[in-house]
Design a protein around this motif. Structure first.
Motif, PDB file in Angstrom:
ATOM      1  N   HIS A   7      11.407 -34.221 141.578  1.00  0.00           N
ATOM      2  CA  HIS A   7      11.212 -34.332 140.141  1.00  0.00           C
ATOM      3  C   HIS A   7      12.109 -35.462 139.657  1.00  0.00           C
ATOM      4  O   HIS A   7      13.304 -35.374 139.749  1.00  0.00           O
ATOM      5  CB  HIS A   7      11.597 -33.011 139.505  1.00  0.00           C
ATOM      6  CG  HIS A   7      11.493 -33.005 138.024  1.00  0.00           C
ATOM      7  ND1 HIS A   7      10.358 -32.597 137.380  1.00  0.00           N
ATOM      8  CD2 HIS A   7      12.369 -33.355 137.070  1.00  0.00           C
ATOM      9  CE1 HIS A   7      10.577 -32.679 136.073  1.00  0.00           C
ATOM     10  NE2 HIS A   7      11.781 -33.138 135.878  1.00  0.00           N
ATOM     11  N   GLU A 576       6.141 -35.042 130.865  1.00  0.00           N
ATOM     12  CA  GLU A 576       6.160 -34.743 132.291  1.00  0.00           C
ATOM     13  C   GLU A 576       4.784 -35.005 132.909  1.00  0.00           C
ATOM     14  O   GLU A 576       3.769 -34.506 132.424  1.00  0.00           O
ATOM     15  CB  GLU A 576       6.566 -33.285 132.516  1.00  0.00           C
ATOM     16  CG  GLU A 576       6.791 -32.934 133.976  1.00  0.00           C
ATOM     17  CD  GLU A 576       7.335 -31.521 134.137  1.00  0.00           C
ATOM     18  OE1 GLU A 576       8.398 -31.366 134.750  1.00  0.00           O
ATOM     19  OE2 GLU A 576       6.697 -30.574 133.642  1.00  0.00           O
ATOM     20  N   GLN A 578       2.442 -34.301 136.110  1.00  0.00           N
ATOM     21  CA  GLN A 578       2.395 -33.222 137.092  1.00  0.00           C
ATOM     22  C   GLN A 578       1.258 -33.422 138.084  1.00  0.00           C
ATOM     23  O   GLN A 578       0.210 -33.981 137.742  1.00  0.00           O
ATOM     24  CB  GLN A 578       2.220 -31.869 136.390  1.00  0.00           C
ATOM     25  CG  GLN A 578       3.358 -31.504 135.462  1.00  0.00           C
ATOM     26  CD  GLN A 578       3.132 -30.175 134.765  1.00  0.00           C
ATOM     27  OE1 GLN A 578       2.011 -29.676 134.681  1.00  0.00           O
ATOM     28  NE2 GLN A 578       4.214 -29.578 134.258  1.00  0.00           N
ATOM     29  N   SER A 596       6.397 -33.344 140.215  1.00  0.00           N
ATOM     30  CA  SER A 596       6.457 -33.667 138.790  1.00  0.00           C
ATOM     31  C   SER A 596       7.388 -34.843 138.558  1.00  0.00           C
ATOM     32  O   SER A 596       8.302 -35.107 139.339  1.00  0.00           O
ATOM     33  CB  SER A 596       6.919 -32.462 137.971  1.00  0.00           C
ATOM     34  OG  SER A 596       8.218 -32.069 138.352  1.00  0.00           O
ATOM     35  N   SER A 598       9.425 -36.656 135.241  1.00  0.00           N
ATOM     36  CA  SER A 598       9.797 -36.597 133.833  1.00  0.00           C
ATOM     37  C   SER A 598      10.186 -37.982 133.345  1.00  0.00           C
ATOM     38  O   SER A 598      11.041 -38.639 133.935  1.00  0.00           O
ATOM     39  CB  SER A 598      10.962 -35.622 133.625  1.00  0.00           C
ATOM     40  OG  SER A 598      11.317 -35.566 132.263  1.00  0.00           O
TER      41      SER A 598
END
Length: 637
Positions: A7, A576, A578, A596, A598
């Protein structure tokens, strides 16, 4: 449960390297490798290179574009997205003067040579696959909708005639009017002939019975000549803008009109077509960004939502910003004026001339035309009413019932395999705040909010017959249809829902059987715990100072993009990106969040595009380019 996919927090301010870190789902945090020279440094064009990936410059084998429009009207992608949304980030772009100095419009477009086109409030830019900028084009005003790529065309259409013609206009021409010996009857016609394109001279407009028949600058086609039985005759002129007819004395032609040399029907080059809020529709060459044509289609176009579309020589675009009772909820002028466009137009791809126009029952807002299997074009208005028109003439084939007085941010989606078009909308506002008593009428606070039930309705695309309907707990945001890898390998209708850019807005993702609407799986998405979509509050003052719109205000989710492996790539309003799918590949019965990213910025309504070895994504500030497994070999920087 989220897998070990990483992430990444990339605020895509694309500033110092130390601001970029990888956050592992297991809780570990490590700095990205910045050893390679030139990485993390933004160049003058606003491009920052994050990792030293290599790409293959593959020309599309069929000469088609990889991703020609924001909503991928040609169907499911045949290329895979990145397996990891951290390791595959390669380069990104934002406005060189600052991250909030412009707002991208629509998803990136990818041509047959893997060049990437990004429309934004200030300009349209072309990048090659490794991030070198090739050209930029500043249109006549701010983009009103996402542009589209169109292949070469040699077609130039004639305007469709209206059905409301008077008896005088329907008079037939005598068969012998143009035969030798009858020249006296059209002696004043020597500078004009049937088939000529004429333009009204300044000050030579004509108005009668309170109706403007034509005005200065209008163009029309001389379709025939009518004998008067005396020394003179009359020419029948069909106006290309409206399709109406006028009958003009032959001797008055040279006083009122000037002959226009018609453009030759030559093959146009591949172009990018777009529209602006100033009312222009334009086409520019893909090779060098040169303007091919620009048509002033209306005084204003409401933006920024939806997209322009082009197929078979016809450009389909929403125009004429609605500013009358037509755009008030429930047609009640005490309610706030809703944004929208009241006319859908068909223009010639070759020169931008008018071909047809159509006025829907309610205005269109997030206007995304869809191509049918039978030469039709379909779309929905903001009351979720679906229309099916003939692409070449604009004639209405069928339309469905809508939800009167409502307003949706969603847009319809079409399945060529099932020949079904799916309308997304919200139910009528049935609560105590809308109309508690008969006397006040519809109240101003009667609008769409979080928690308002929505629906998806499936219609046969040929007949317009309703097949099924499914209710949803939240307002719909977007949808797409494609082959998913979980559960098993089946075609699914993927629907995202949730109100956009408002505090305490929950979101969900559903997968339905497209044939009957049966639920296959559903997942909860993030809830927005702030009063604006991600990045809108931070960038508002800068955008206002630049003279642009203060907020991006996209949908709660971008349109889900389904890749060749059956994974779903979708961005949301909390900033975000995904990737959803099965961790064990096709055939598994579990769906999970695989990776994901961000960014700190919300994603556009349509945000994702695929090519051979590349995936490109737009946020409300930036372009992010990912390398996928197909492009790890021969070409690099």
């Amino acid at each position: 449960m989220v897998s070990a996919a990483a992430h990444l927090v990339v605020a895509l301010q694309l500033v110092p390297a130390y601001a970029i870190a990888i956050h592992m789902h297991e809780g570990k945090t490590e700095k990205m490798n910045v050893a390679k020279a030139g990485l993390r440094l933004m160049n003058r064009a606003g491009v920052t290179r994050y990792q030293h990936h290599e790409f293959k410059r593959n020309k599309h084998p069929d000469g088609k574009f990889y991703w020609p429009d924001s909503v991928n009207r040609d169907g499911q992608a045949v290329y895979s997205g990145p397996s990891d949304l951290v390791d595959n980030v390669t380069w990104g772009w934002h406005h060189p003067s600052g991250v909030y100095n412009t707002i991208p419009v629509g998803a990136p477009l990818i041509d047959d040579e893997l060049n990437i086109y990004v429309g934004s409030d200030d300009a349209i830019r072309k990048f090659d696959i490794v991030g070198d900028i090739k050209w930029s084009y500043a249109p006549r005003g701010q983009l009103a909708s996402a542009p589209t790529l169109a292949i070469a065309s040699t077609r130039r259409q004639a305007a469709r005639l209206k059905d409301d013609m008077s008896a005088e206009e329907e008079l037939q021409l005598r068969p012998d009017w143009a035969k030798p010996g009858n020249e006296s009857s059209y002696q004043f016609f020597k500078d004009f002939k049937v088939g000529d394109l004429v333009k009204v001279k300044p000050g030579a407009g004509y108005r009668s019975d309170g109706k403007q028949h034509y005005q200065a600058g209008d163009q029309g086609l001389i379709s025939s000549v009518i004998e008067d039985g005396g020394e003179d005759g009359r020419a029948v002129i069909v106006w290309t803008h409206t399709g109406h007819k006028s009958v003009v004395q032959l001797h008055a032609l040279e006083n009122r009109f000037v002959r226009v040399e018609a453009k030759k029907s030559t093959t146009s080059p591949p172009v990018l077509v777009g529209s602006t809020t100033a009312g222009y529709v334009f086409a520019i060459e893909l090779l060098n960004g040169t303007e091919v044509w620009a048509t002033w289609a209306s005084n204003d176009i409401s933006g920024v939502k939806g997209s322009v579309a082009a197929k078979d020589g016809i450009v389909v675009v929403a125009t004429d910003r609605c500013a009358d009772r037509y755009c008030y909820r429930y047609r009640n002028i005490t309610n706030p004026l809703q944004p929208g466009n009241s006319i859908v137009r068909g223009l010639s791809l070759v020169d931008g001339s008018a071909v047809w126009e159509f006025k829907p029952t309610s205005p269109v807002w997030n206007f995304n035309p869809l191509w049918g299997n039978d030469g039709s074009v379909m779309f929905q208005d903001y009351e979720a009413r679906v229309y099916c028109l003939d692409l070449q003439t604009g004639a209405l084939r069928w339309n469905s019932a809508g939800s009167f007085g409502t307003h949706t941010e969603a847009t319809a989606v079409y399945s060529p395999a099932y020949n079904l078009v799916y309308a997304l909308g919200v139910y009528q506002y049935e609560n105590k705040y809308c109309n508690p008593y008969v006397a006040p009428g519809i109240l101003v606070n009667c609008d769409t909010w979080p928690g308002l039930p929505g629906f998806v309705r499936a219609f046969n695309a040929t007949s317009g017959r309703k097949r099924w309907e499914v209710s949803m707990p939240e307002p719909p945001a977007s949808a797409s249809i494609g082959m998913l890898n979980s559960p098993a390998l089946h075609t699914r209708l993927v629907i995202t829902m949730g109100f956009n850019c408002l505090m305490n807005s929950p979101t969900q993702i559903w997968a339905l059987d497209p044939h009957n609407g049966h639920m296959r799986w559903k997942k909860d998405g993030p809830t927005l715990w702030r009063t604006e979509c991600a990045g809108d509050k931070e960038g508002a003052d800068i955008r206002r100072a630049m003279g642009g719109r203060a907020r991006c205000q996209p949908n709660s989710w971008s349109i889900p993009a389904i890749d060749a492996a059956g994974d779903i790539y979708v961005g949301n309003q909390v900033g975000e990106l995904q990737r959803w799918g099965s961790s064990s590949g096709g055939g598994a019965r579990t769906v999970e969040l695989l990776s994901s990213l961000s960014t700190g910025q919300a994603f556009q309504d349509a945000a994702v595009g695929f090519g051979d070895g590349v995936m490109a994504v737009t946020t409300c500030t930036s372009l992010i380019v990912f390398q996928t497994s197909a492009g790890q070999q021969t070409f690099g920087r």
